[in-house]
Design a protein around this motif. Structure first.
Motif, PDB file in Angstrom:
ATOM      1  N   TYR A  36       0.712  -1.164   0.031  1.00 23.11           N
ATOM      2  CA  TYR A  36       0.159   0.040  -0.005  1.00 23.11           C
ATOM      3  C   TYR A  36       0.936   1.337  -0.097  1.00 23.11           C
ATOM      4  O   TYR A  36       1.487   1.435   0.924  1.00 23.11           O
ATOM      5  CB  TYR A  36      -0.914  -0.030   1.201  1.00 23.11           C
ATOM      6  CG  TYR A  36      -1.843   0.910   1.439  1.00 23.11           C
ATOM      7  CD1 TYR A  36      -2.558   1.997   0.260  1.00 23.11           C
ATOM      8  CD2 TYR A  36      -1.649   1.610   2.558  1.00 23.11           C
ATOM      9  CE1 TYR A  36      -3.088   2.857   0.678  1.00 23.11           C
ATOM     10  CE2 TYR A  36      -2.614   2.636   2.817  1.00 23.11           C
ATOM     11  CZ  TYR A  36      -3.223   3.370   1.999  1.00 23.11           C
ATOM     12  OH  TYR A  36      -4.098   4.534   1.983  1.00 23.11           O
ATOM     13  N   ASN A  37       0.803   1.918  -1.181  1.00 22.56           N
ATOM     14  CA  ASN A  37       1.674   3.244  -1.078  1.00 22.56           C
ATOM     15  C   ASN A  37       0.726   4.496  -0.906  1.00 22.56           C
ATOM     16  O   ASN A  37      -0.251   4.509  -1.516  1.00 22.56           O
ATOM     17  CB  ASN A  37       2.175   3.125  -2.786  1.00 22.56           C
ATOM     18  CG  ASN A  37       3.506   2.343  -2.872  1.00 22.56           C
ATOM     19  OD1 ASN A  37       4.299   2.231  -2.128  1.00 22.56           O
ATOM     20  ND2 ASN A  37       3.216   1.271  -3.879  1.00 22.56           N
ATOM     21  N   ASN A  38       1.351   5.543  -0.154  1.00 19.18           N
ATOM     22  CA  ASN A  38       0.529   6.619  -0.020  1.00 19.18           C
ATOM     23  C   ASN A  38       1.659   7.758   0.232  1.00 19.18           C
ATOM     24  O   ASN A  38       2.942   7.326   0.122  1.00 19.18           O
ATOM     25  CB  ASN A  38      -0.442   6.723   1.081  1.00 19.18           C
ATOM     26  CG  ASN A  38       0.199   6.114   2.253  1.00 19.18           C
ATOM     27  OD1 ASN A  38       1.129   6.649   2.748  1.00 19.18           O
ATOM     28  ND2 ASN A  38      -0.547   5.070   3.008  1.00 19.18           N
ATOM     29  N   LYS A  39       1.496   8.998   0.452  1.00 17.82           N
ATOM     30  CA  LYS A  39       2.391  10.035   0.444  1.00 17.82           C
ATOM     31  C   LYS A  39       3.172   9.798   2.082  1.00 17.82           C
ATOM     32  O   LYS A  39       4.185  10.525   2.003  1.00 17.82           O
ATOM     33  CB  LYS A  39       1.526  11.350   0.555  1.00 17.82           C
ATOM     34  CG  LYS A  39       0.678  11.742   1.634  1.00 17.82           C
ATOM     35  CD  LYS A  39       0.165  13.109   1.249  1.00 17.82           C
ATOM     36  CE  LYS A  39      -0.805  13.494   2.374  1.00 17.82           C
ATOM     37  NZ  LYS A  39      -1.069  14.976   2.598  1.00 17.82           N
ATOM     38  N   PHE A  40       2.686   9.031   2.862  1.00 16.52           N
ATOM     39  CA  PHE A  40       3.612   8.645   3.875  1.00 16.52           C
ATOM     40  C   PHE A  40       4.480   7.388   3.874  1.00 16.52           C
ATOM     41  O   PHE A  40       5.344   7.363   4.802  1.00 16.52           O
ATOM     42  CB  PHE A  40       2.721   8.563   5.118  1.00 16.52           C
ATOM     43  CG  PHE A  40       1.647   9.822   5.424  1.00 16.52           C
ATOM     44  CD1 PHE A  40       2.093  10.808   5.541  1.00 16.52           C
ATOM     45  CD2 PHE A  40       0.356   9.433   5.093  1.00 16.52           C
ATOM     46  CE1 PHE A  40       1.301  11.944   5.778  1.00 16.52           C
ATOM     47  CE2 PHE A  40      -0.459  10.482   5.054  1.00 16.52           C
ATOM     48  CZ  PHE A  40      -0.082  11.646   5.587  1.00 16.52           C
ATOM     49  N   GLY A  41       4.306   7.000   2.631  1.00 17.62           N
ATOM     50  CA  GLY A  41       5.605   5.929   2.407  1.00 17.62           C
ATOM     51  C   GLY A  41       4.966   4.673   1.898  1.00 17.62           C
ATOM     52  O   GLY A  41       3.841   4.859   1.374  1.00 17.62           O
ATOM     53  N   THR A  42       5.812   3.761   1.937  1.00 20.77           N
ATOM     54  CA  THR A  42       5.365   2.410   1.434  1.00 20.77           C
ATOM     55  C   THR A  42       5.119   1.485   2.815  1.00 20.77           C
ATOM     56  O   THR A  42       5.901   1.247   3.326  1.00 20.77           O
ATOM     57  CB  THR A  42       6.315   1.865   0.564  1.00 20.77           C
ATOM     58  OG1 THR A  42       7.025   2.561  -0.386  1.00 20.77           O
ATOM     59  CG2 THR A  42       5.980   0.461   0.034  1.00 20.77           C
ATOM     60  N   PHE A  43       4.142   0.695   2.452  1.00 16.60           N
ATOM     61  CA  PHE A  43       3.464  -0.241   3.608  1.00 16.60           C
ATOM     62  C   PHE A  43       3.259  -1.505   3.042  1.00 16.60           C
ATOM     63  O   PHE A  43       2.615  -1.803   2.126  1.00 16.60           O
ATOM     64  CB  PHE A  43       2.006   0.341   4.378  1.00 16.60           C
ATOM     65  CG  PHE A  43       2.413   1.688   5.069  1.00 16.60           C
ATOM     66  CD1 PHE A  43       2.813   1.662   6.357  1.00 16.60           C
ATOM     67  CD2 PHE A  43       2.049   2.984   4.222  1.00 16.60           C
ATOM     68  CE1 PHE A  43       2.974   2.974   6.854  1.00 16.60           C
ATOM     69  CE2 PHE A  43       2.236   4.045   4.701  1.00 16.60           C
ATOM     70  CZ  PHE A  43       2.616   3.910   6.110  1.00 16.60           C
ATOM     71  N   LYS A  44       4.005  -2.622   3.318  1.00 18.81           N
ATOM     72  CA  LYS A  44       3.790  -3.833   2.853  1.00 18.81           C
ATOM     73  C   LYS A  44       2.879  -4.354   3.771  1.00 18.81           C
ATOM     74  O   LYS A  44       2.782  -4.416   4.875  1.00 18.81           O
ATOM     75  CB  LYS A  44       5.058  -4.522   3.004  1.00 18.81           C
ATOM     76  CG  LYS A  44       6.027  -3.924   1.945  1.00 18.81           C
ATOM     77  CD  LYS A  44       7.396  -4.893   1.794  1.00 18.81           C
ATOM     78  CE  LYS A  44       8.103  -4.558   0.725  1.00 18.81           C
ATOM     79  NZ  LYS A  44       9.654  -5.263   0.642  1.00 18.81           N
ATOM     80  N   HIS A  45       1.779  -5.186   3.132  1.00 17.11           N
ATOM     81  CA  HIS A  45       0.740  -5.885   3.467  1.00 17.11           C
ATOM     82  C   HIS A  45       1.318  -6.991   4.736  1.00 17.11           C
ATOM     83  O   HIS A  45       0.760  -7.066   5.637  1.00 17.11           O
ATOM     84  CB  HIS A  45      -0.184  -6.589   2.651  1.00 17.11           C
ATOM     85  CG  HIS A  45      -1.437  -5.552   2.274  1.00 17.11           C
ATOM     86  ND1 HIS A  45      -2.419  -5.776   1.957  1.00 17.11           N
ATOM     87  CD2 HIS A  45      -1.165  -4.552   2.022  1.00 17.11           C
ATOM     88  CE1 HIS A  45      -3.152  -4.861   1.507  1.00 17.11           C
ATOM     89  NE2 HIS A  45      -2.263  -3.893   1.425  1.00 17.11           N
ATOM     90  N   LYS A  46       2.483  -7.397   4.182  1.00 13.64           N
ATOM     91  CA  LYS A  46       2.790  -8.818   5.132  1.00 13.64           C
ATOM     92  C   LYS A  46       3.488  -8.205   6.211  1.00 13.64           C
ATOM     93  O   LYS A  46       3.388  -8.944   7.040  1.00 13.64           O
ATOM     94  CB  LYS A  46       3.961  -9.709   4.113  1.00 13.64           C
ATOM     95  CG  LYS A  46       5.003  -9.071   3.895  1.00 13.64           C
ATOM     96  CD  LYS A  46       6.028 -10.183   3.270  1.00 13.64           C
ATOM     97  CE  LYS A  46       7.502  -9.923   3.186  1.00 13.64           C
ATOM     98  NZ  LYS A  46       7.845  -8.781   2.293  1.00 13.64           N
ATOM     99  N   ASP A  47       3.917  -7.091   6.456  1.00 15.93           N
ATOM    100  CA  ASP A  47       4.268  -6.464   7.667  1.00 15.93           C
ATOM    101  C   ASP A  47       3.044  -6.258   8.637  1.00 15.93           C
ATOM    102  O   ASP A  47       3.260  -6.116  10.026  1.00 15.93           O
ATOM    103  CB  ASP A  47       4.848  -5.101   7.609  1.00 15.93           C
ATOM    104  CG  ASP A  47       6.247  -5.025   6.799  1.00 15.93           C
ATOM    105  OD1 ASP A  47       6.651  -6.147   6.606  1.00 15.93           O
ATOM    106  OD2 ASP A  47       6.649  -4.180   6.295  1.00 15.93           O
ATOM    107  N   MET A  48       1.837  -6.285   8.101  1.00 15.37           N
ATOM    108  CA  MET A  48       0.708  -6.058   9.257  1.00 15.37           C
ATOM    109  C   MET A  48       0.338  -7.408   9.680  1.00 15.37           C
ATOM    110  O   MET A  48      -0.077  -7.439  10.894  1.00 15.37           O
ATOM    111  CB  MET A  48      -0.610  -5.550   8.455  1.00 15.37           C
ATOM    112  CG  MET A  48      -0.282  -4.277   7.798  1.00 15.37           C
ATOM    113  SD  MET A  48      -2.016  -4.020   7.038  1.00 15.37           S
ATOM    114  CE  MET A  48      -1.303  -2.905   5.559  1.00 15.37           C
ATOM    115  N   ILE A  49       0.709  -8.500   9.106  1.00 12.40           N
ATOM    116  CA  ILE A  49       0.350  -9.807   9.645  1.00 12.40           C
ATOM    117  C   ILE A  49       0.979  -9.895  10.694  1.00 12.40           C
ATOM    118  O   ILE A  49       2.321  -9.770  10.891  1.00 12.40           O
ATOM    119  CB  ILE A  49       0.570 -10.795   8.788  1.00 12.40           C
ATOM    120  CG1 ILE A  49      -0.509 -10.715   7.479  1.00 12.40           C
ATOM    121  CG2 ILE A  49       0.204 -12.227   9.230  1.00 12.40           C
ATOM    122  CD1 ILE A  49      -0.309 -11.425   6.076  1.00 12.40           C
TER     123      ILE A  49
END
Lengths: 315, 486
Positions: A36-49
């Protein structure tokens, strides 16, 4: 099942409300292959798990962070794809209490709109109640139906595409409460009367933004034998907390003196600096205060309530 | 400590058990029907004067409504709520049709000729009393009074209706049984003594229940000093599926309002309570002296069992609290909110709502500052509900002339989990300064927008901190303020 049961740890396939700021939230279905990319950076879904709901998660490239929130009907109203005008928490809360919903209640809603209020209704009547919801716009009905399935609500909610003002609800003697959010609710009131469980008390709420609609609704409710016709308006106002410095008259005098000193210094630049001007520079005491926003919601809709009376044996 | 019947893991199973147990009951769809007037339950009775009386209904008894008469309870037991009844022939009741307000039409008559003159009424007080003694029905008395009113025809239809209504409030013998719902129970207590429920208005209470996401299968922590009004709302929304743990003032709880809802046993069982003292682990519970039950006399056994149940209930409830993972915290208390948060937040899970009610906004302002500084709370926000009722007569719609001045304030936020293992940098301003003024200038409550210039600066300094996540607006505001004053 995330809308009906809380989870502690985020897993693959779960719905997460990514909270970037109060105005910027996005629903995400966790898919470990996605980013998930947005102006605050790159967020990997797998990091949420494996993380707890409510975790403050930094982005992969360290530019910002987001909060991983558990879905609730209240958050859903913020992120719901705005297919129609939605109800707000003040109205939602008041209606649910007034029409006496609780686990086990059977309730009718029309129209479904974006399904935002349906989420709140389903939340309250679960696990053993039922919501019959009617939407005459076919695409919208399909979209919410899919959404209810994704959110694990389809056992609780029956969606039907139907023009209720023309064709009625097709259900009789079933519901305890009725909610009508229609342009002309008075056209559906006599059909609503049949939908009520006939041997018990029931409550109806009509949601209309214009006073002329209220007038016609009241007349129709009255003709159809509803009693206790009452109308309310409910709004929420925010009070933002902040601190303000509290200056005194002495500070005001001082401020002038400082300015005069500056002028004088400019005039006689040769003169020696004395420390007089800065000696009384002190931070004033702070005061915690609240301020209402300059602009706020001034009107949503009028809430017209009435009571359905149980039918007597001799009627 | 001779016997210890339950081991710890069994105790920690209790919450799960309660939730699972209620799940098994899901089949029993037809709960106790709350829409019927039943024996041995609380009901409210609306009197012709508009006042509301609370009655615990018992079959085969007479219910007195003071000057409006007395009726026999069997006349209404078993009937559905909703209808109004008129007393006739002493103690008998019959259903009467509700008079609809829309039957009042606008007419050409006006109040130009109307003078407030008691001589217009030919019936004297004594004559009316005599009619009442004769057992005449209220409607007939009013009819006679209308006939006795010489100037009645000169009135507008609207004032005619008003006149009849006024007389009904005095002479009618019509009453309406009202089923206890959260709304009607609130209405009764709010009109009787709003201070007892901390002046909480129903719209505010409704918002608490929504914002706290109270529903079946939740475990709620509630600090209730509203005589149990909030607890009542939570219990109803749990519907017996889940737990509400009430933390109460004093040694024993005073949740008086709960009983008026006629809750089923299943719903009653979802309520657990602890006093503030019992919340703290340091406060050791006096150990219970287990005895051999077979040696006790019948009288002693009864007493012994009651003490045992009480002891075990408190012990188990404490375990449930300390095990934590509650799905939300609701506070409507006289005690300082910050101290309550300090005490109870460890037991609340992440991403769960925290709602604090108070009638005085000032109390919440300090609590809001506390929340903003603590970082455990997302979006702490104070809101106030505004409710306005309208008169809805045909052609005469307008807001009520007098209304409630305020329904109290809510401070609400979402609980945030700061995971220490994640590389969440500690912002430098957090290290030394902890006043709100300093925080106001930077990011303390999730203002996530990036001010480009500040970002570049911090990158230049090669500092890993959150300082670059500064709300440009607030920064600008602070800057402007300084410029103005200097």
């Amino acid at each position: 099942m995330s809308f009906l049961r809380y989870k502690t740890i985020i897993e693959e396939g779960d719905l997460v409300i990514a909270h970037l700021s109060r105005e910027n939230m996005t629903p995400l279905i966790v898919d470990s292959r996605k980013t998930y990319n947005n102006k605050f950076g790159t967020f990997k879904h797998k990091d949420m798990i494996g993380k707890e709901y409510g975790t403050k998660m930094p982005s992969h490239n360290g530019r910002g962070f987001m909060y991983l929130l558990h879905p609730t009907p209240e958050l859903w109203t913020h992120v719901v794809p705005h297919r129609t005008q939605i109800l707000y928490v003040a109205d939602i809360s008041y209606i649910i209490t007034y029409i006496d919903l609780k686990p086990g209640s059977v309730v009718l809603e029309s129209g479904t709109g974006s399904g935002s209020f349906s989420h709140s209704l389903a939340r309250t009547i679960a696990p053993n109640g039922h919501l019959y919801t009617f939407e005459f716009h076919e695409e919208r009905a399909k979209a919410v139906k899919k959404e209810f399935e994704e959110h694990g609500l389809s056992d609780l909610i029956t969606v039907e595409c139907r023009d209720v003002c023309k064709d009625g609800f097709g259900i009789t003697n079933i519901v305890h409460a009725v909610f009508l959010d229609l342009p002309a609710p008075w056209e559906a009131i006599s059909a609503a009367k049949e939908a009520f469980k006939q041997n018990r008390i029931g409550k109806i709420c009509c949601f209309s933004p214009c006073i002329e609609q209220v007038q016609r609704t009241c007349a129709s409710l009255n003709e159809n034998g509803f009693v206790e016709i009452k109308m309310y308006e409910c709004l929420i106002r925010e009070h933002d907390v902040k601190t303000i410095p509290v200056y005194t008259v002495a500070d005001a005098v001082n401020k002038i003196k400082v300015q005069q000193d500056k002028k004088r210094k400019r005039k006689d630049q040769n003169e020696q600096d004395d420390d007089n001007s800065s000696k009384s520079k002190q931070d004033p005491p702070n005061l915690y205060v609240t301020k209402t926003p300059n602009e706020t919601k001034g009107h949503t809709s009028y809430l017209t309530f009435a009571t359905f009376l149980p039918v007597l044996d001799d009627e | 400590m001779n016997k210890h019947p339950k081991n710890m893991s069994a105790v920690s199973q209790i919450t799960e058990d309660i939730i699972i147990k209620s799940e098994e009951n899901q089949e029993e769809r037809e709960e106790q029907d709350t829409s019927l007037i039943l024996d041995n339950q609380y009901i409210f009775i609306q009197l012709p004067s508009g006042n509301i009386k609370v009655v615990k209904l018992q079959k085969d008894t007479n219910v007195s409504l003071g000057k409006f008469g007395t009726f026999h309870s069997n006349g209404i037991i078993g009937r559905p709520f909703g209808h109004s009844y008129e007393i006739y022939d002493n103690y008998q009741v019959k259903v009467i049709k509700n008079v609809a307000f829309y039957e009042v039409d606008e007419t050409d008559a006006n109040n130009k000729e109307i003078l407030d003159d008691p001589s217009k009424q030919k019936l004297s007080y004594q004559e009316i009393e005599k009619l009442k003694k004769q057992g005449l029905e209220g409607q007939d008395i009013i009819k006679k009074m209308v006939e006795g009113h010489s100037a009645f025809d000169q009135k507008t239809e609207y004032s005619k209706a008003k006149y009849i209504k006024r007389k009904e409030a005095k002479f009618s013998r019509v009453f309406t049984p009202i089923n206890p719902t959260l709304y009607s129970v609130w209405e009764y207590f709010f009109s009787k003594n709003p201070g007892k429920i901390r002046d909480m208005r129903i719209d505010t209470l409704s918002q608490i229940l929504s914002l706290a996401n109270v529903r079946a299968y939740t475990k709620m922590l509630v600090v209730d000093d509203t005589q149990g009004l909030v607890i009542t709302g939570v219990m109803e929304r749990l519907g017996g599926y889940g737990i509400v743990l009430g933390i109460h003032d004093g040694e024993n709880h005073n949740y008086d309002i709960v009983r008026y809802m006629n809750f089923s046993k299943k719903i009653h069982d979802s309520l657990l309570t602890l006093s503030w003292q019992q919340v703290f682990k340091e406060e050791i519970q006096a150990p219970f002296n287990y005895q051999d039950e077979s040696t006790l006399s019948e009288k002693d056994l009864k007493y012994y069992l009651r003490r045992k149940v009480n002891y075990e209930r408190i012990r188990d409830t404490r375990e449930i609290l300390w095990r934590g993972e509650f799905d939300g915290l609701i506070v409507a208390s006289q005690y300082q909110p910050e101290s309550i948060l300090e005490t109870l937040m460890p037991y609340v899970s992440g991403s769960r709502p925290i709602i604090i009610y108070h009638i005085n906004k000032e109390v919440l302002i300090n609590a809001c500052v506390y929340m903003k500084i603590s970082k455990k709370f997302l979006n702490p926000q104070i809101t106030e509900s505004w409710l306005r009722q309208y008169q809805v007569l045909p052609g005469r719609i307008h807001p009520s002339m007098s209304t409630s001045g305020g329904g109290g304030y809510l401070l609400h936020a979402t609980h945030i989990v700061i995971n220490e293992s994640l590389p969440t940098p500690i912002p430098s301003y957090m290290k030394q300064k902890d006043t709100l003024e300093e925080l106001n200038k930077s990011d303390f409550c999730n203002n996530n927008s990036i001010d480009e210039t500040v970002k570049i600066e911090s990158l230049d300094q090669n500092v890993t901190s959150e300082n670059h996540l500064v709300n440009s607006e607030e920064l600008q505001e602070a800057e402007n303020k300084r410029i103005k004053l200097e």
